[in-house]
Design a protein around this motif. Structure first.
Motif, PDB file in Angstrom:
ATOM      1  N   LEU A  86      34.719  37.731  33.426  1.00 30.29           N
ATOM      2  CA  LEU A  86      34.059  38.534  32.393  1.00 30.29           C
ATOM      3  C   LEU A  86      34.021  37.725  31.112  1.00 30.29           C
ATOM      4  N   ALA A  87      32.924  37.858  30.384  1.00 32.86           N
ATOM      5  CA  ALA A  87      32.812  37.174  29.096  1.00 32.86           C
ATOM      6  C   ALA A  87      33.010  38.213  28.000  1.00 32.86           C
ATOM      7  N   LYS A  88      33.815  37.857  27.000  1.00 36.17           N
ATOM      8  CA  LYS A  88      34.092  38.817  25.930  1.00 36.17           C
ATOM      9  C   LYS A  88      33.243  38.504  24.703  1.00 36.17           C
ATOM     10  N   ARG A 177      21.432  35.307  37.377  1.00 33.59           N
ATOM     11  CA  ARG A 177      21.117  36.186  38.514  1.00 33.59           C
ATOM     12  C   ARG A 177      20.255  37.366  38.084  1.00 33.59           C
ATOM     13  N   THR A 178      19.417  37.796  39.014  1.00 31.72           N
ATOM     14  CA  THR A 178      18.612  38.994  38.742  1.00 31.72           C
ATOM     15  C   THR A 178      19.216  40.214  39.451  1.00 31.72           C
ATOM     16  N   ASN A 179      20.207  39.985  40.312  1.00 31.85           N
ATOM     17  CA  ASN A 179      20.833  41.107  41.029  1.00 31.85           C
ATOM     18  C   ASN A 179      22.132  41.537  40.334  1.00 31.85           C
ATOM     19  N   ASP A 180      22.972  42.301  41.030  1.00 34.13           N
ATOM     20  CA  ASP A 180      24.215  42.732  40.379  1.00 34.13           C
ATOM     21  C   ASP A 180      25.440  42.074  41.013  1.00 34.13           C
ATOM     22  N   ASP A 181      25.249  40.869  41.556  1.00 31.19           N
ATOM     23  CA  ASP A 181      26.358  40.107  42.143  1.00 31.19           C
ATOM     24  C   ASP A 181      27.224  39.572  41.001  1.00 31.19           C
ATOM     25  N   CYS A 182      28.477  40.033  40.940  1.00 33.44           N
ATOM     26  CA  CYS A 182      29.360  39.629  39.834  1.00 33.44           C
ATOM     27  C   CYS A 182      30.285  38.482  40.208  1.00 33.44           C
ATOM     28  N   ARG A 183      30.095  37.886  41.392  1.00 33.42           N
ATOM     29  CA  ARG A 183      30.982  36.787  41.757  1.00 33.42           C
ATOM     30  C   ARG A 183      30.610  35.525  40.968  1.00 33.42           C
ATOM     31  N   TYR A 184      31.636  34.731  40.620  1.00 33.08           N
ATOM     32  CA  TYR A 184      31.361  33.498  39.865  1.00 33.08           C
ATOM     33  C   TYR A 184      30.664  32.483  40.770  1.00 33.08           C
ATOM     34  N   PHE A 185      31.074  32.483  42.051  1.00 29.13           N
ATOM     35  CA  PHE A 185      30.496  31.534  43.014  1.00 29.13           C
ATOM     36  C   PHE A 185      29.878  32.302  44.171  1.00 29.13           C
ATOM     37  N   ASN A 258      54.470  35.058  29.108  1.00 31.71           N
ATOM     38  CA  ASN A 258      54.761  36.100  30.099  1.00 31.71           C
ATOM     39  C   ASN A 258      54.841  37.442  29.375  1.00 31.71           C
ATOM     40  N   HIS A 259      54.234  38.460  29.979  1.00 29.58           N
ATOM     41  CA  HIS A 259      54.271  39.804  29.401  1.00 29.58           C
ATOM     42  C   HIS A 259      54.950  40.743  30.392  1.00 29.58           C
ATOM     43  N   ARG A 260      55.816  41.597  29.874  1.00 34.48           N
ATOM     44  CA  ARG A 260      56.528  42.500  30.778  1.00 34.48           C
ATOM     45  C   ARG A 260      55.703  43.761  31.030  1.00 34.48           C
ATOM     46  N   ILE A 261      54.525  43.504  31.535  1.00 39.42           N
ATOM     47  CA  ILE A 261      53.633  44.599  31.922  1.00 39.42           C
ATOM     48  C   ILE A 261      53.031  44.237  33.277  1.00 39.42           C
ATOM     49  N   ASP A 262      52.490  45.239  33.943  1.00 38.98           N
ATOM     50  CA  ASP A 262      51.961  44.971  35.279  1.00 38.98           C
ATOM     51  C   ASP A 262      50.661  44.162  35.218  1.00 38.98           C
ATOM     52  N   SER A 263      49.779  44.555  34.285  1.00 36.44           N
ATOM     53  CA  SER A 263      48.461  43.919  34.234  1.00 36.44           C
ATOM     54  C   SER A 263      48.086  43.614  32.790  1.00 36.44           C
ATOM     55  N   TYR A 264      47.589  42.411  32.536  1.00 42.03           N
ATOM     56  CA  TYR A 264      47.260  42.006  31.169  1.00 42.03           C
ATOM     57  C   TYR A 264      45.783  42.207  30.837  1.00 42.03           C
ATOM     58  N   GLN A 265      44.917  41.888  31.820  1.00 41.20           N
ATOM     59  CA  GLN A 265      43.473  41.982  31.544  1.00 41.20           C
ATOM     60  C   GLN A 265      42.736  42.442  32.806  1.00 41.20           C
ATOM     61  N   GLU A 266      41.471  42.753  32.657  1.00 41.06           N
ATOM     62  CA  GLU A 266      40.685  43.397  33.716  1.00 41.06           C
ATOM     63  C   GLU A 266      40.488  42.517  34.939  1.00 41.06           C
ATOM     64  N   THR A 267      40.449  41.208  34.737  1.00 35.65           N
ATOM     65  CA  THR A 267      40.184  40.289  35.843  1.00 35.65           C
ATOM     66  C   THR A 267      41.004  39.014  35.624  1.00 35.65           C
ATOM     67  N   SER A 268      41.078  38.174  36.671  1.00 32.26           N
ATOM     68  CA  SER A 268      41.941  36.982  36.554  1.00 32.26           C
ATOM     69  C   SER A 268      41.536  36.084  35.389  1.00 32.26           C
ATOM     70  N   HIS A 269      40.312  36.250  34.943  1.00 29.89           N
ATOM     71  CA  HIS A 269      39.759  35.204  34.108  1.00 29.89           C
ATOM     72  C   HIS A 269      38.794  35.824  33.097  1.00 29.89           C
ATOM     73  N   ILE A 270      39.080  35.640  31.810  1.00 25.68           N
ATOM     74  CA  ILE A 270      38.135  36.115  30.791  1.00 25.68           C
ATOM     75  C   ILE A 270      37.702  34.937  29.924  1.00 25.68           C
ATOM     76  N   ASN A 271      36.404  34.809  29.755  1.00 31.00           N
ATOM     77  CA  ASN A 271      35.854  33.752  28.887  1.00 31.00           C
ATOM     78  C   ASN A 271      35.600  34.326  27.501  1.00 31.00           C
ATOM     79  N   HIS A 285      47.523  34.737  35.991  1.00 37.29           N
ATOM     80  CA  HIS A 285      47.730  33.965  37.221  1.00 37.29           C
ATOM     81  C   HIS A 285      47.987  34.805  38.460  1.00 37.29           C
ATOM     82  N   LYS A 286      48.694  35.925  38.327  1.00 37.66           N
ATOM     83  CA  LYS A 286      48.988  36.633  39.576  1.00 37.66           C
ATOM     84  C   LYS A 286      47.731  37.290  40.152  1.00 37.66           C
ATOM     85  N   LYS A 287      46.685  37.396  39.338  1.00 38.60           N
ATOM     86  CA  LYS A 287      45.424  37.929  39.873  1.00 38.60           C
ATOM     87  C   LYS A 287      44.675  36.887  40.707  1.00 38.60           C
ATOM     88  N   LEU A 288      45.127  35.625  40.642  1.00 41.41           N
ATOM     89  CA  LEU A 288      44.531  34.611  41.520  1.00 41.41           C
ATOM     90  C   LEU A 288      45.189  34.625  42.895  1.00 41.41           C
TER      91      LEU A 288
END
Ligand code: FAD
Ligand code: UDP
Length: 365
Positions: A86-88, A177-185, A258-271, A285-288
């Protein structure tokens, strides 16, 4: 001690070549690595919080090559992983590569079909011909506004150059892309090594004919060993003692937290594509790896010139300087130059594996 081959660098190029020479031709190989670990920039390890982290930036394996996938599959099992980014912009997150969802959200539209998105791009794109640089290639597809929002500032931060100073191949890595494919690759094979990259490299190098020395610059042992041929996978300018000047590489400072929470952001990678944010991306990293842990480790990337050479910088000037070095390599018949640093090419992992296998087949068999 006498070896058939001296291999410099224990990244993909060096390790794959060592494995092939040892297992297929029964050659004795000495692999010399200046860092204190194998796996090159793909190195991963468990941090003090028990989370598998990629020390030199997130490495996502993707390829269309069955040969590369089958080859590496001898040394690892895989887990399913399809990379999404996701791009912010401001406080909002948008899919990148730009797709139908990106356009609808950004411009408050309700485009429903590929055709409608295509028409939208037609209406905003600026014809550029010939395509000479990384600005041309994006503006020619999606116009100035999308270029400025998603590419202009990220590219400046990443390379310290304007997109128009960089080869079209840089921003051209990102499709539109013209479709709704959200994969990076969209490659056929997209996986992560089940136990990580370092474990895969341990298996690659686990052969009686391969000896590995860490923490050693190859130049410091040249006088004390004997070998017939060398495979060199380090920076090409260093090999030739910078005789045509230093090549430019871009580096990155990684800030791990390191954050003592379960999840930091929506996806493994934010630009972070805005100008005001000093870093380019954050990886969780754990989302990878799909790892479960009650804390989470992130890395923030600050591109910089100093530091380890991570990215060859694809400008025309740098390419010409590299070609001077490449010409020198042609005078040497017992050294082969292979990999991202030795060939000064912005290669992905699968391209390095494919090329190394090709060099092995063509030069040694
Ligand atoms: P390297 O992995 O750089 O290995 C070269 C080795 O040589 C290094 O270990 C180095 O220490 C050693 N060396 C250098 N000089 C000497 C010397 N004098 N003596 C001894 N040893 C020496 N690719 C993908 O496919 N997917 C991704 O998601 C991806 N993400 C990336 C993210 C980042 C931040 C970076 C920098 C790269 C990424 N890549 C990715 C690219 C990938 O890292 C490379 O394609 C691959 O690692 C190149 O392998 P290599 O063997 O050519 O080089
Ligand atoms: N890029 C960009 N905005 C993005 C993603 C990529 O401007 O949100 C540009 C940028 O110049 C980047 C290049 O496209 O260096 C290639 O992106 P990629 O994600 O392939 O870079 P890498 O993972 O190799 O760092």
């Amino acid at each position: 001690m006498r070896y058939d081959y001296l291999i410099v660098g224990a990244g993909f190029a060096g390790a794959v070549m060592a494995e092939r020479l040892a297992s297929q031709l029964n050659k004795k190989v000495l692999l010399v690595e200046k860092r204190n670990h194998i796996a090159g920039n793909a190195y991963d390890e468990y941090d003090e919080y028990g989370i598998l982290v990629h020390r030199y930036g997130p490495h996502i394996f993707h390829t269309n090559s069955k040969e590369v996938f089958d080859y590496l599959s001898q040394f690892t099992e895989w887990i399913q992983y399809e990379h999404k980014v996701l791009a912010k912009i401001g406080n909002e997150l948008y899919p990148i590569p730009i797709n139908r969802i990106t356009i609808n959200k950004l411009y408050n539209l309700n485009l429903k079909t590929d055709e409608e998105v295509k028409e939208y791009f037609e209406s905003v794109k600026e014809k550029r011909f010939p395509i000479l640089n990384s600005e041309d290639i994006i503006v020619n597809q999606v116009g100035k506004d999308l270029f400025e929002k998603f590419f202009k500032h990220y590219t400046k931060k990443q390379w310290n150059l304007e997109a128009k100073e960089l080869s079209p191949s840089v921003c051209g890595r990102i499709p539109v892309r013209t479709n709704d494919d959200c994969r990076y690759f969209t490659d056929k094979y997209q996986f992560m090594p089940k136990e990580g990259y370092t474990k895969m490299f341990e298996k690659l190098l686990n052969h009686k004919n391969i000896e590995v020395i860490l923490d050693t610059d190859y130049k410091s042992i040249l006088d004390s060993i004997k070998f017939d041929k060398m495979i060199y996978t380090g920076p090409i300018d260093y090999f030739f003692d910078y005789k045509f000047g230093k090549l430019q590489y871009r580096s990155i400072r990684f800030e791990f937290k390191n954050h003592r929470i379960d999840s930091y952001q929506e996806t493994s990678h934010i630009n972070f594509v805005d100008k005001e944010v000093p870093y380019t991306r954050i990886t969780e990293h754990k989302k990878l790896s799909g790892q479960i842990n009650d804390s989470t480790t992130i890395s923030i990337e600050y591109p910089q010139n100093e530091g380890e050479p991570f990215y060859p910088i694809p400008t025309e000037e740098n390419r010409n300087q590299y070609l001077l070095y490449k010409k020198e390599t042609e005078k040497l018949n017992n050294v082969i130059f292979c990999g991202r640093l030795a060939e000064y090419q912005y290669y992905n992992m699968d391209q390095v594996v494919a090329n190394t296998l090709k060099v092995f087949e063509s030069k040694f068999k």
